[in-house]
Enzyme design. Structure first.
Site, short mmCIF file in Angstrom:
data_model
loop_
_atom_site.label_atom_id
_atom_site.label_comp_id
_atom_site.label_asym_id
_atom_site.label_seq_id
_atom_site.Cartn_x
_atom_site.Cartn_y
_atom_site.Cartn_z
N GLY A 9 34.06 -13.90 24.98
CA GLY A 9 34.70 -15.03 24.77
C GLY A 9 36.33 -14.79 24.84
NE ARG A 12 37.51 -22.75 23.00
CZ ARG A 12 36.97 -23.44 22.96
NH1 ARG A 12 37.89 -24.27 23.14
NH2 ARG A 12 36.16 -23.21 22.06
CG ASN A 87 35.75 -13.65 19.95
OD1 ASN A 87 36.38 -13.55 18.76
ND2 ASN A 87 36.15 -14.61 21.13
CE1 TYR A 152 30.97 -20.25 13.51
CE2 TYR A 152 31.09 -20.08 11.28
CZ TYR A 152 31.66 -19.26 12.68
OH TYR A 152 32.70 -18.79 12.90
CB SER A 153 27.02 -20.18 6.75
OG SER A 153 28.15 -20.60 6.55
CB ALA A 154 22.26 -19.07 8.46
CE LYS A 156 30.69 -16.34 13.88
NZ LYS A 156 30.87 -15.72 15.00
CB ILE A 185 42.38 -17.74 12.62
CG1 ILE A 185 41.72 -16.20 11.74
CG2 ILE A 185 43.49 -16.95 13.87
CD1 ILE A 185 42.34 -15.69 11.54
#
Length: 240
Positions: A9, A12, A87, A152-154, A156, A185
């Site tokens: 990744g 960018r 990433n 997404y939380s799961a 990560k 970020i």
């Protein structure tokens, strides 16, 4: 010969910043993106101008066969990886009652399955070399959860568990595995973050990609050799 690092990744955001920071510190870089590798040409030229080598790879990290083919072909060119920066990832946000099955599957297949798909072909050469660094990009959402990001939380949070377990398995081969958990970020993904959310950060600002990249660089260095199985936040003091 410089140590060689794969950054997934890398087109960018945090991935690009990490690749540049590592190049400035003398690492040879393998840039990855999901589709056309030509989109990395400008970044490749910039990295090569720093006096290190740079090659590019394009494959979908959710495609197990494509990962294996591309990575084994690269390793068979004769140079294994000193480090891997996992990433690449996606976010598809939706409140859970409205979350479609495909939105769950795509995020988990990319973010969590990508851990297996990328590392599986290259972990044995690292083990045989008895050296290496693996840095996994998790998220504060994987530590604390976040509304509208159950998928997404799961994914990560799963990366954190996977990294901690792998760290125990490969420690005897002098390979370290650590997670970075960024907060908010300043990247394309956070371009629509409301000002009110930024005000909740104790440092009262978003983080920069360079601030994450500098930690990536440290965790890939010889100096970090006694740090493994850790989750390090870069979040300005924010806990969701």
């Amino acid at each position: 010969m410089n140590k060689r690092v794969l950054v997934t990744g890398a087109s960018r955001g945090i991935g690009k910043a990490s690749a540049l920071y590592l190049a400035e510190n003398g690492y040879d870089i393998v840039l990855h993106c999901s589709k056309n590798a030509e989109r990395l040409n400008d970044l490749k030229t910039e990295i090569q101008s720093k006096g290190v080598s740079c090659t590019t790879l394009a494959f979908d990290i959710s495609d197990r066969a494509a990962c294996e083919k591309a990575l084994l072909n690269d390793i068979e060119s004769g140079r294994i990886y000193w480090g891997v920066v996992l990433n690449a990832g996606i976010a598809i946000d939706n409140p859970f009652p409205a979350l479609e099955a495909d939105e769950w599957d795509r995020v988990l297949r990319t973010n969590l399955d990508g851990f297996y798909n990328v590392l599986k072909p290259i972990i044995m050469p690292m083990i045989q070399a008895r050296r290496g660094r693996i840095v996994v990009m998790s998220s504060i959402s994987g530590q604390c959860g976040n509304r509208g990001q159950v998928n997404y939380s799961a994914s990560k949070a799963g990366l954190i568990g996977a990294a901690k377990a792998l760290a125990q398995e490969v420690a005897k081969r002098k390979i370290t595995v650590n997670c970075i958990a960024p907060g908010i970020i300043e990247t394309d993904m956070t371009s629509e973050i409301p000002e009110e959310a930024v005000k909740q950060i104790p440092l009262k600002r978003m983080g920069t990609t360079k601030e994450v990249a500098s930690l990536v660089n440290y965790l890939l260095s010889e100096d970090s050799g006694y740090i493994t199985g850790q989750v390090i936040g870069v979040n300005g003091g924010l806990y969701l």
